[in-house]
Design a protein around this motif. Structure first.
Motif, short mmCIF file in Angstrom:
data_model
loop_
_atom_site.label_atom_id
_atom_site.label_comp_id
_atom_site.label_asym_id
_atom_site.label_seq_id
_atom_site.Cartn_x
_atom_site.Cartn_y
_atom_site.Cartn_z
N ALA A 218 0.81 -1.22 0.00
CA ALA A 218 0.00 0.00 0.00
C ALA A 218 0.84 1.26 0.00
O ALA A 218 0.33 2.33 -0.25
CB ALA A 218 -0.94 0.00 1.20
N THR A 219 2.12 1.15 0.27
CA THR A 219 2.94 2.36 0.41
C THR A 219 3.66 2.74 -0.87
O THR A 219 4.18 3.83 -0.99
CB THR A 219 4.00 2.15 1.50
OG1 THR A 219 4.77 1.00 1.19
CG2 THR A 219 3.32 1.96 2.84
N SER A 220 3.72 1.83 -1.86
CA SER A 220 4.38 2.18 -3.11
C SER A 220 3.35 2.63 -4.12
O SER A 220 2.16 2.48 -3.94
CB SER A 220 5.17 0.98 -3.64
OG SER A 220 4.32 -0.11 -3.85
N GLY B 176 -6.44 8.23 2.75
CA GLY B 176 -6.53 9.41 3.60
C GLY B 176 -6.43 9.11 5.08
O GLY B 176 -6.13 10.01 5.89
N ALA B 177 -6.67 7.84 5.45
CA ALA B 177 -6.59 7.49 6.86
C ALA B 177 -5.16 7.27 7.33
O ALA B 177 -4.84 7.47 8.50
CB ALA B 177 -7.41 6.22 7.13
N THR B 178 -4.28 6.87 6.38
CA THR B 178 -2.90 6.56 6.76
C THR B 178 -1.87 7.43 6.05
O THR B 178 -0.71 7.48 6.47
CB THR B 178 -2.57 5.09 6.43
OG1 THR B 178 -2.62 4.90 5.01
CG2 THR B 178 -3.57 4.15 7.11
N THR C 127 -11.40 4.95 5.75
CA THR C 127 -12.53 5.88 5.92
C THR C 127 -12.40 7.10 5.02
O THR C 127 -13.31 7.93 4.98
CB THR C 127 -12.61 6.36 7.39
OG1 THR C 127 -11.36 6.95 7.76
CG2 THR C 127 -12.93 5.19 8.32
N LYS C 128 -11.29 7.19 4.28
CA LYS C 128 -11.08 8.36 3.42
C LYS C 128 -10.14 8.03 2.28
O LYS C 128 -9.10 7.40 2.49
CB LYS C 128 -10.51 9.52 4.26
CG LYS C 128 -10.36 10.83 3.51
CD LYS C 128 -9.93 11.95 4.47
CE LYS C 128 -9.84 13.29 3.79
NZ LYS C 128 -9.49 14.38 4.73
#
Length: 537
Positions: free
Chosen positions: A400-402, A491-493, A514-515
């Motif tokens: 999820a980070t790349s 948007g949550a992380t 949630t975003k």
């Protein structure tokens, strides 16, 4: 490759269903290639309400054919759209049996099923002295129909006397552009026009007319039946009704932009701990339009921006607590979805232009003007499938980070993917907005409206009240847009899920959030985002 009528029917109805369809004269089925049409209000929550979108389409001119279509599905949850034309009555409605249905002879029975749309087409659909009953069912849409003169006593009887009723674990129902009418009160044999009881939740009644009845409808059948909740009523016309618009026992209901005219005894009756949110409605020539009536079990309300035009109020008593004449809130009611009400002063005009069957499915644009509603496109042949009008290539990383890269046509809008557009009914915010635009425009289902940042870059986000699974985004640009590079961000992380340029579809490993934020990092001019659609798969 085209197929024969029998082959098309057998794919959906099975061998027995083909025989039944031919016997009853059901026109051929067609694959439905329409864009997903989803409900607003509370029906847009809990996963949304899309009815039979994505399923086949059947035409029906009798109640028997409606039941045949339901019974001929492969399973009780196989999506189907039933286009109804003509008059449906006791004379042409019989019980039909099958593994995917549980029908009855004296009503249109939607029992123990899901994923169904019933919509009036052509010259219109009238259910005459025959009600529509939902029981143990979910994801149902009923649009553009008239249901009239359904009786609970006298002859003929139908559906317990209710025009449309829901009971026993019903979820996600949207009734839209309907006309529900009677010809008298209980003494003349009629009951409610729109009733919900025994665990019914996530329902929206919109752009409809309820007229000439003793009872508009109830939410909860008794003071102990308080488990019915999450109901929205908007842009409806209630005219010449004695009471129950609605009678609300327990739960939460939201009423906005309705026109209440000639309520003879009482109106919104909130009792037994119920909470009513009452925004920007127009009450006219009526009595006791809001309060707790005929019980000492108190209910509550939050009010804003309503107009009371020639409304009279009775005195308070042990079992009578009218909200007026000085109408103020006595509770706070939270609504989980975004909505933009018309000003109350224009409600009579906008409701007159849009509400009821046979009005062209027109809706309000949120600015006191009527506009065409988004409607499904024409059906295609059984071998046709929707295709995107914009191409996109995406390479998503397993983490999820790349980031991922995507390219798409900057001017073409892709066809809507299958599934529920999770942005409909969600919230929205952002970093800036150009004059005349709104964050909410990216999730209103209206491609003619758009959001633009105050400059060449900026953020816009879709927000949900609870964690929601998302793995795909469709960016639809408005005319004149110059969207350059962007990132899709959790948007949550703060994690970057994907990146690309231009509008189109971009996919990434599913996340629960949630975003979701579209962060525009570079554009040659002003980007204009008409829709930011989100999907679980």
């Amino acid at each position: 490759m085209k197929r024969s009528v029998v082959l098309r029917l057998s794919a959906v109805l099975g061998v027995a269903g083909v025989a039944g369809a031919i016997a009853f004269g059901v026109p051929q089925l067609q694959a439905n290639a329409d864009a997903v049409l989803a409900a607003d209000g509370f029906a847009g929550q809990n996963g949304g309400t899309t009815g039979g979108s994505g399923g086949t389409t059947v035409k029906a001119t009798t109640g028997t054919q409606i039941h045949q279509a339901l019974c001929g599905r492969a399973a009780s949850d196989t999506p189907i759209i039933i286009e109804v034309e003509g008059t449906i009555n006791h004379g042409n409605t019989t019980k039909v049996s099958g593994d995917s249905c549980n029908t009855a002879a004296d009503r249109i029975e939607l029992k123990e099923i899901s994923n169904v749309t019933i919509i009036g087409v052509g010259a219109g659909a009238t259910f005459d002295q025959l009600g529509i009953h939902l029981r143990d069912s979910s994801n149902i849409i009923v649009r553009n129909v008239t249901v009239q003169n359904v009786k609970k006593s006298g002859s003929p009887l139908s559906n317990g006397g209710d025009a449309i009723s829901m009971e026993s674990t019903v979820r996600n129902v949207w009734v839209d552009h309907a006309t529900l009418i009677a010809s008298g009160g209980e003494s003349a044999g009629y009951d409610g026009l729109f009733d919900m009881k025994d665990d019914t939740e996530f329902v929206t009644l919109s752009y409809s007319i309820l007229r000439n009845s003793g009872r508009g409808g109830l939410i909860g059948s008794s003071e102990t039946d308080t488990g019915n909740t999450a109901i929205t009523f908007h842009h409806n016309r209630y005219e010449n009704l004695d009471s129950r618009v609605p009678l609300l026992r327990g739960g939460v209901a939201h009423m906005y932009n309705n026109h209440y005219l000639k309520l003879n005894e009482s109106g919104i009756n909130s009792r037994a701990g119920a909470k009513a949110r009452v925004d920007s409605n127009y009450f006219e020539d009526s009595k006791d339009v809001l309060g707790t009536f005929y019980t000492d079990a108190a209910g509550f309300w939050q009010v804003s921006n309503n107009i009371f035009d020639n409304v009279t109020w009775s005195a308070k008593g042990t079992e009578n607590n009218p909200a007026g004449p000085n109408v103020t809130s006595n509770t706070s009611v939270s609504i989980p979805y975004a909505f933009t009400p018309d000003g109350a002063s224009c409600v009579p005009a906008i409701v007159a232009a849009t509400a009821g069957a046979g009005t062209g499915l027109k809706v309000s644009d949120g600015k006191c003007s009527a506009t065409a509603a988004p409607v499904p496109s024409a059906t295609a042949t059984a071998t046709a499938s929707p295709s995107a009008s914009a191409s996109a290539t995406t390479t998503a990383s397993p983490t999820a980070t790349s980031s991922a890269t995507a390219s798409a046509s900057a001017t073409a809008s892709p066809a809507a993917p299958s599934g529920v557009n999770l942005s409909l009914g969600a919230g929205a915010d952002g970093s800036s907005k150009a004059s005349g635009t709104s964050y909410g425009n990216v999730k209103d289902g209206k491609p003619a409206t758009f959001w633009a940042p105050n400059g060449a870059t900026g953020d816009v986000s879709i927000k949900w009240p609870a964690a929601t699974k998302v793995s795909r985004v469709v960016i639809v640009e408005a005319s004149g847009s110059t969207l350059g590079a962007y990132q899709v961000i959790n948007g949550a992380t703060g994690a970057v899920l994907a990146s690309g340029t231009g509008g189109g579809t971009i996919s990434f490993p599913a996340v629960s959030t949630t975003k979701l934020t579209l962060k525009i990092t570079n554009s040659t001019g002003t980007p204009r985002i008409a829709e930011l659609q989100t999907f679980a798969s």
